[in-house]
Design a protein around this motif. Structure first.
Motif, PDB file in Angstrom:
ATOM      1  N   SER A  42      17.003   1.456   1.766  1.00  0.00           N
ATOM      2  CA  SER A  42      17.688   1.494   0.470  1.00  0.00           C
ATOM      3  C   SER A  42      18.500   0.224   0.246  1.00  0.00           C
ATOM      4  O   SER A  42      18.525  -0.324  -0.867  1.00  0.00           O
ATOM      5  N   TRP A  43      19.160  -0.264   1.293  1.00  0.00           N
ATOM      6  CA  TRP A  43      19.913  -1.503   1.135  1.00  0.00           C
ATOM      7  C   TRP A  43      18.979  -2.669   0.828  1.00  0.00           C
ATOM      8  O   TRP A  43      19.308  -3.546   0.004  1.00  0.00           O
ATOM      9  N   ALA A  44      17.799  -2.700   1.488  1.00  0.00           N
ATOM     10  CA  ALA A  44      16.862  -3.801   1.271  1.00  0.00           C
ATOM     11  C   ALA A  44      16.299  -3.785  -0.141  1.00  0.00           C
ATOM     12  O   ALA A  44      16.022  -4.852  -0.718  1.00  0.00           O
ATOM     13  N   LYS A  45      16.139  -2.590  -0.737  1.00  0.00           N
ATOM     14  CA  LYS A  45      15.626  -2.535  -2.101  1.00  0.00           C
ATOM     15  C   LYS A  45      16.630  -3.101  -3.096  1.00  0.00           C
ATOM     16  O   LYS A  45      16.253  -3.724  -4.090  1.00  0.00           O
ATOM     17  N   ARG A  46      17.904  -2.892  -2.841  1.00  0.00           N
ATOM     18  CA  ARG A  46      18.935  -3.354  -3.771  1.00  0.00           C
ATOM     19  C   ARG A  46      19.394  -4.781  -3.497  1.00  0.00           C
ATOM     20  O   ARG A  46      20.024  -5.393  -4.365  1.00  0.00           O
ATOM     21  N   ASP A  47      19.127  -5.305  -2.282  1.00  0.00           N
ATOM     22  CA  ASP A  47      19.624  -6.626  -1.904  1.00  0.00           C
ATOM     23  C   ASP A  47      18.462  -7.438  -1.351  1.00  0.00           C
ATOM     24  O   ASP A  47      17.984  -7.183  -0.242  1.00  0.00           O
ATOM     25  N   ALA A  48      18.001  -8.428  -2.121  1.00  0.00           N
ATOM     26  CA  ALA A  48      16.862  -9.244  -1.695  1.00  0.00           C
ATOM     27  C   ALA A  48      17.215 -10.082  -0.474  1.00  0.00           C
ATOM     28  O   ALA A  48      16.383 -10.291   0.418  1.00  0.00           O
ATOM     29  N   GLY A  49      18.450 -10.576  -0.417  1.00  0.00           N
ATOM     30  CA  GLY A  49      18.856 -11.387   0.725  1.00  0.00           C
ATOM     31  C   GLY A  49      18.854 -10.580   2.020  1.00  0.00           C
ATOM     32  O   GLY A  49      18.403 -11.062   3.069  1.00  0.00           O
ATOM     33  N   PHE A  50      19.351  -9.362   1.950  1.00  0.00           N
ATOM     34  CA  PHE A  50      19.342  -8.505   3.147  1.00  0.00           C
ATOM     35  C   PHE A  50      17.917  -8.148   3.528  1.00  0.00           C
ATOM     36  O   PHE A  50      17.602  -8.057   4.712  1.00  0.00           O
ATOM     37  N   ALA A  52      15.221 -10.010   3.206  1.00  0.00           N
ATOM     38  CA  ALA A  52      14.632 -11.147   3.929  1.00  0.00           C
ATOM     39  C   ALA A  52      15.235 -11.274   5.325  1.00  0.00           C
ATOM     40  O   ALA A  52      14.513 -11.548   6.296  1.00  0.00           O
ATOM     41  N   ALA A  53      16.551 -11.072   5.435  1.00  0.00           N
ATOM     42  CA  ALA A  53      17.193 -11.174   6.748  1.00  0.00           C
ATOM     43  C   ALA A  53      16.720 -10.063   7.689  1.00  0.00           C
ATOM     44  O   ALA A  53      16.528 -10.283   8.889  1.00  0.00           O
ATOM     45  N   LEU A  54      16.493  -8.882   7.142  1.00  0.00           N
ATOM     46  CA  LEU A  54      16.022  -7.782   7.966  1.00  0.00           C
ATOM     47  C   LEU A  54      14.603  -8.043   8.447  1.00  0.00           C
ATOM     48  O   LEU A  54      14.266  -7.754   9.610  1.00  0.00           O
ATOM     49  N   THR A  55      13.745  -8.581   7.590  1.00  0.00           N
ATOM     50  CA  THR A  55      12.378  -8.912   8.003  1.00  0.00           C
ATOM     51  C   THR A  55      12.382  -9.932   9.128  1.00  0.00           C
ATOM     52  O   THR A  55      11.634  -9.819  10.102  1.00  0.00           O
ATOM     53  N   GLN A  56      13.265 -10.939   9.000  1.00  0.00           N
ATOM     54  CA  GLN A  56      13.356 -11.957  10.045  1.00  0.00           C
ATOM     55  C   GLN A  56      13.909 -11.370  11.347  1.00  0.00           C
ATOM     56  O   GLN A  56      13.442 -11.696  12.440  1.00  0.00           O
ATOM     57  N   ALA A  57      14.882 -10.452  11.238  1.00  0.00           N
ATOM     58  CA  ALA A  57      15.454  -9.839  12.445  1.00  0.00           C
ATOM     59  C   ALA A  57      14.433  -8.969  13.161  1.00  0.00           C
ATOM     60  O   ALA A  57      14.371  -8.956  14.400  1.00  0.00           O
TER      61      ALA A  57
END
Length: 322
Positions: A42-50, A52-57
């Motif tokens: 849910s956070w990733a849907k609302r925050d594009a920056g998060f 991308a960071a989550l995908t990289q993590a």
């Protein structure tokens, strides 16, 4: 689950990214933080920056996990387990592996598997030593005390209650298996207690039966009841007592059977009376009534299978019929 405020979400996002980059699963991290398993999505849907960071993590953690275990992280985990902490309690904590990573280490790293084997062996040895220390051998003094208490109280549960020196029931059972003489003494004490109290018990079962009680049961049956319904009445004997009287008291059994027969005959005469009419229709009604009477319940106290000796009752034809 209530939605977290924005400042709290902003504080948790770096923690989630750091732990995912260490190789932990996203869902495991969210559950460890007390959040829903899909909160990060849910956070990733609302925050594009998060997002991308989550995908990289996730990619970083997967690459680190595929390269093999981190020696420093593994050593920290083993140290905490040796200190007495449970393995399952460490899963998902900061700096500790998750459940999947732990089993991956055990399957792929021989040193880690060896150290965990030594820890498990030490835990089993300590548990076995504690069990041997708690083992209670047969104690003749306690056995004599159990004998004495059984003579007074009559049951093993009552004999062992109220004294901290007494062993538990499982230990007494083991003593009885190991010591045949002790088991024999227990049996004799309990049998003597039962004989003594059986002789002192008032004969209430015999004095319960009386002519007045018999007449009450017969009246109840004559008015359409049964022994089962009579036992449900207030101040009446139990059903097992009534059936015992049927077996042991012939006068009571004959009176009950007579009441059943008289009641069934009265019902039959009502069914085959003059109001049934003549002709083929009336005769058919009379035949059905007689079959109904013949199919009524057997006399109580007799076996379910097999007809009783002799006729149950005699059917008398109404006047005018041959």
């Amino acid at each position: 689950m209530p939605r977290l405020p924005a400042p709290e979400i902003a504080r948790l996002k770096p923690l989630v990214l750091a732990r995912v980059a260490e190789g932990e699963a996203v869902t495991g991290v969210m559950r460890a933080l007390g959040l829903g398993a899909t909160a990060a999505q849910s956070w990733a849907k609302r925050d594009a920056g998060f997002r991308a960071a989550l995908t990289q993590a996730v990619a970083t953690g997967r690459a680190r996990w595929m390269r093999g275990p981190d020696p420093m992280r593994m050593a920290a985990f083993l140290a905490r387990v040796k200190a007495g902490e449970k393995v399952a309690d460490l899963w998902g904590k900061p700096g500790m592996p998750g459940r999947t990573t732990y089993f991956h280490w055990r399957a792929t790293d021989a040193m880690f598997a060896h150290e965990m084997g030594l820890i498990r062996a030490g835990q089993r040895a300590a548990l076995a030593a504690g069990g041997r220390a708690a083992y209670r051998p047969y104690d003749p003094e306690l056995a004599d005390a159990i004998y004495a208490r059984l003579w007074i109280r009559g049951s093993m549960a009552k004999a062992l209650a109220g004294d901290a020196r007494m062993p538990c029931a499982s230990i007494v059972a083991r003593w009885r298996r190991e010591q045949p003489e002790f088991d024999k003494g227990i049996r004799e004490a309990m049998a003597c207690w039962r004989r003594t109290h059986a002789q002192a018990r008032p004969p209430w079962r015999e004095t319960l039966y009386s002519k007045a009680m018999r007449d009450r049961v017969i009246e109840h049956v004559a008015w359409g009841g049964s022994l089962a319904s009579a036992a449900r009445e207030a101040e009446m004997p139990a059903l097992s007592t009534l059936y015992r009287w049927m077996r042991q008291r012939p006068d009571f059994a004959r009176a009950v059977w007579t009441a059943y027969d008289d009641r069934d005959l009265a019902d039959g005469f009502e069914l085959i009376g003059p109001e049934t009419g003549g002709g083929p229709r009336g005769q058919s009604r009379r035949r059905k009534a007689l079959r109904r009477i013949g199919g009524l319940k057997r006399r109580p106290g007799l076996p379910r299978r097999g007809a009783p000796e002799g006729p149950r009752f005699i059917i008398v034809s109404p006047p005018g019929e041959t």
